[in-house]
Write an enzyme that holds these catalytic residues in place. Structure first.
Site, PDB file in Angstrom:
ATOM      1  CE  LYS A  80      -4.549   0.784   0.336  1.00  0.00           C
ATOM      2  NZ  LYS A  80      -5.664  -0.034  -0.146  1.00  0.00           N
ATOM      3  N   GLY A 180     -20.963   6.353   4.046  1.00  0.00           N
ATOM      4  CA  GLY A 180     -20.049   6.700   2.961  1.00  0.00           C
ATOM      5  C   GLY A 180     -20.696   6.430   1.618  1.00  0.00           C
ATOM      6  N   GLY A 182     -19.242   7.236  -1.424  1.00  0.00           N
ATOM      7  CA  GLY A 182     -18.202   7.479  -2.424  1.00  0.00           C
ATOM      8  C   GLY A 182     -18.256   6.453  -3.535  1.00  0.00           C
ATOM      9  CB  VAL A 184     -17.387   1.183  -2.498  1.00  0.00           C
ATOM     10  CG1 VAL A 184     -18.071  -0.166  -2.267  1.00  0.00           C
ATOM     11  CG2 VAL A 184     -15.951   0.978  -2.978  1.00  0.00           C
ATOM     12  CE1 TYR A 186     -25.168   6.950  -7.419  1.00  0.00           C
ATOM     13  CE2 TYR A 186     -23.599   5.641  -8.706  1.00  0.00           C
ATOM     14  CZ  TYR A 186     -24.791   6.348  -8.616  1.00  0.00           C
ATOM     15  OH  TYR A 186     -25.610   6.448  -9.719  1.00  0.00           O
TER      16      TYR A 186
HETATM   17  P1  NAD Z   1     -14.230   7.261  -1.565  1.00  0.00           P
HETATM   18  O1  NAD Z   1     -13.167   8.181  -1.104  1.00  0.00           O
HETATM   19  O2  NAD Z   1     -14.713   7.361  -2.974  1.00  0.00           O
HETATM   20  O3  NAD Z   1     -15.521   7.363  -0.626  1.00  0.00           O
HETATM   21  C1  NAD Z   1     -15.463   7.442   0.747  1.00  0.00           C
HETATM   22  C2  NAD Z   1     -16.622   8.340   1.144  1.00  0.00           C
HETATM   23  O4  NAD Z   1     -16.753   8.317   2.569  1.00  0.00           O
HETATM   24  C3  NAD Z   1     -16.432   9.799   0.754  1.00  0.00           C
HETATM   25  O5  NAD Z   1     -17.540  10.241  -0.001  1.00  0.00           O
HETATM   26  C4  NAD Z   1     -16.316  10.548   2.105  1.00  0.00           C
HETATM   27  O6  NAD Z   1     -16.866  11.842   2.058  1.00  0.00           O
HETATM   28  C5  NAD Z   1     -17.096   9.623   2.995  1.00  0.00           C
HETATM   29  N1  NAD Z   1     -16.807   9.718   4.429  1.00  0.00           N
HETATM   30  C6  NAD Z   1     -15.627   9.907   5.058  1.00  0.00           C
HETATM   31  N2  NAD Z   1     -15.794   9.903   6.398  1.00  0.00           N
HETATM   32  C7  NAD Z   1     -17.119   9.688   6.629  1.00  0.00           C
HETATM   33  C8  NAD Z   1     -17.923   9.568   7.769  1.00  0.00           C
HETATM   34  N3  NAD Z   1     -17.431   9.667   9.015  1.00  0.00           N
HETATM   35  N4  NAD Z   1     -19.245   9.332   7.614  1.00  0.00           N
HETATM   36  C9  NAD Z   1     -19.787   9.231   6.381  1.00  0.00           C
HETATM   37  N5  NAD Z   1     -19.071   9.338   5.244  1.00  0.00           N
HETATM   38  C10 NAD Z   1     -17.766   9.574   5.368  1.00  0.00           C
HETATM   39  O7  NAD Z   1     -13.696   5.789  -1.256  1.00  0.00           O
HETATM   40  P2  NAD Z   1     -14.232   4.424  -1.833  1.00  0.00           P
HETATM   41  O8  NAD Z   1     -13.392   4.017  -2.976  1.00  0.00           O
HETATM   42  O9  NAD Z   1     -15.717   4.470  -1.990  1.00  0.00           O
HETATM   43  O10 NAD Z   1     -13.845   3.431  -0.651  1.00  0.00           O
HETATM   44  C11 NAD Z   1     -14.607   3.380   0.545  1.00  0.00           C
HETATM   45  C12 NAD Z   1     -13.927   2.428   1.514  1.00  0.00           C
HETATM   46  O11 NAD Z   1     -13.821   1.134   0.907  1.00  0.00           O
HETATM   47  C13 NAD Z   1     -12.493   2.814   1.887  1.00  0.00           C
HETATM   48  O12 NAD Z   1     -12.230   2.411   3.188  1.00  0.00           O
HETATM   49  C14 NAD Z   1     -11.642   2.003   0.916  1.00  0.00           C
HETATM   50  O13 NAD Z   1     -10.348   1.755   1.406  1.00  0.00           O
HETATM   51  C15 NAD Z   1     -12.459   0.735   0.843  1.00  0.00           C
HETATM   52  N6  NAD Z   1     -12.249  -0.027  -0.388  1.00  0.00           N
HETATM   53  C16 NAD Z   1     -12.476   0.531  -1.586  1.00  0.00           C
HETATM   54  C17 NAD Z   1     -12.278  -0.218  -2.729  1.00  0.00           C
HETATM   55  C18 NAD Z   1     -12.534   0.344  -4.102  1.00  0.00           C
HETATM   56  O14 NAD Z   1     -12.522  -0.425  -5.062  1.00  0.00           O
HETATM   57  N7  NAD Z   1     -12.791   1.636  -4.273  1.00  0.00           N
HETATM   58  C19 NAD Z   1     -11.859  -1.547  -2.637  1.00  0.00           C
HETATM   59  C20 NAD Z   1     -11.652  -2.095  -1.364  1.00  0.00           C
HETATM   60  C21 NAD Z   1     -11.841  -1.326  -0.247  1.00  0.00           C
END
Ligand code: NAD
Length: 358
Positions: A80, A180, A182, A184, A186
């Site tokens: 990472k 959240g 974001g 995922v 959404y």
């Molecule tokens: P992202 O940054 O697109 O979305 C995260 C969202 O969480 C953001 O919109 C942010 O505003 C919101 N957020 C932050 N703190 C918050 C809180 N206290 N309450 C509510 N919302 C809050 O990230 P993502 O890609 O959607 O990933 C989300 C999680 O899943 C992360 O922990 C990431 O490591 C994990 N993850 C993502 C993927 C992927 O493919 N994108 C794969 C495995 C794990």
């Protein structure tokens, strides 16, 4: 932090501090375990409160990537990167090119791509400096964003948990609370609405919430209170450490299954969830969809193969729940046993010499 002590405790091989004066890049790359293959794991950009906080994050996240790859049956190790900086104001071409050059020095021992605070587009700059990248936009040879495939895997984990608890995978009429919205969260909300669930969701970004409420008709909630919502499924899809001393007794859900990495403050919370009768889908299995997709990019990407592996999350998760019940263990303990079994199998197989053995 006593870095070597921490590396020994967690099993890390290598931690690299990268600094570039011209671009202002401050990045830490952690390579946890390359038993299974070269390290793979995204690059997070956050305005960390301290260098210790950034180091702690990269150590925990890279460790989780080893587990994720092992359980998903991938021949990759865990790695990472974290960039210390504000993604809203500090992203530049120079920053991502400097990062690309540092990645290049590892000569394929580690590949990276998007994570929280970064997108595939950022790495288009890095691509001018290194090929060891995944999750690039389709126009640049990648498979694109991993948000939806990760959501698909989380949904498979949720279906397995519902089957285990209620003898039916259906979300129809069930309540899911998503923290959240974001990349995922959404897609997960969209899938849950399509499946007939009552979706409650929160994000610290009010514009995002407004957009999703008007598009999907979900019920908005307070981002800090959502973990205490009375629901069937709590789905943490923001940041880690959601299940901690403060929240554990206040949870009012039957299942915890989401995409966030390191949802438990530490593994003892797996036992606490078990004591509370809450079914926990270990995060590094539930959220493996993104890793499965980017790993496949390094093997001549085939969408059918990715889908097939992501479908397996359902069976894998159901088997974890059943074994945990049979042996009276937490699901985290059982998932860790699966990791250890795969790592030791690999060691055993590699005792056979082949011409290409290293
Ligand atoms: P992202 O940054 O697109 O979305 C995260 C969202 O969480 C953001 O919109 C942010 O505003 C919101 N957020 C932050 N703190 C918050 C809180 N206290 N309450 C509510 N919302 C809050 O990230 P993502 O890609 O959607 O990933 C989300 C999680 O899943 C992360 O922990 C990431 O490591 C994990 N993850 C993502 C993927 C992927 O493919 N994108 C794969 C495995 C794990």
């Amino acid at each position: 932090m006593e870095i070597f002590k921490e590396m020994e405790k967690r099993g890390h091989e290598q931690v690299i501090f990268n600094f570039d004066k011209a671009s202002g890049l401050k990045a830490i790359i952690a390579i946890h375990d390359t038993t299974l293959g070269p390290a793979l794991g995204g690059c997070r950009m956050l305005p960390y409160a301290s260098e210790d906080a950034a180091l702690d994050d990269v150590l925990r996240l890279s460790e989780g990537m080893t587990y994720k790859a092992a359980v998903a049956g991938l021949d990759f190790g865990g790695g990472k990167t974290v960039i210390i900086g504000d993604p809203a104001t500090e992203k530049t071409e120079a920053l991502f090119r400097a990062l690309g050059r540092f990645i290049e020095t590892l000569k394929g021992r580690y590949s990276t791509g998007e994570d929280v605070g970064t997108t595939g587009d950022d790495f288009v700059y890095s691509l001018r400096e290194t090929q060891h990248l995944v999750g690039l936009p389709k126009a640049y040879g990648g498979a694109g964003d991993t948000g939806d495939i990760t959501a698909e895997g989380v949904m498979n984990a949720i279906h397995a948990a519902l089957t285990y608890r209620f003898e039916s995978p259906s979300l129809e009429g069930r309540t899911i609370a998503i923290q959240g919205l974001g990349k995922v969260g959404y897609h997960l909300a969209k899938r849950a609405v399509t499946e007939g669930a009552h979706v409650i969701a929160a994000d610290i970004n009010p514009q995002l919430v407004g957009k999703v409420v008007s598009e999907l008709g979900i019920e908005p909630a307070d981002p800090w209170g959502i973990v205490e919502t009375s629901c069937d499924v709590l789905s943490p899809c923001a940041l880690g450490n959601v299940i901690n001393e403060e929240t554990i007794e206040r949870l009012q859900c039957k299942i915890v299954a989401g995409s966030a990495n390191n949802q438990l403050k530490d593994r003892s919370f797996g036992d606490r969830l078990k004591e509370r009768g809450i079914t926990y889908a270990p995060d590094f299995i539930a959220n493996a969809g993104g890793l499965i997709q980017v790993a496949d990019e390094l093997h001549d990407y085939r969408v059918e193969r990715v889908r097939h592996q992501v479908d397996n999350i359902y069976d894998l998760m159901l088997a974890i729940f059943q074994e945990a019940e049979r042996d009276n263990l937490s699901t985290v303990t059982v998932a860790m046993k699966t990791v250890e079994e795969r790592l030791s199998l690999y060691h055993a197989i590699h005792r056979i010499y082949t011409r290409s053995s290293s």
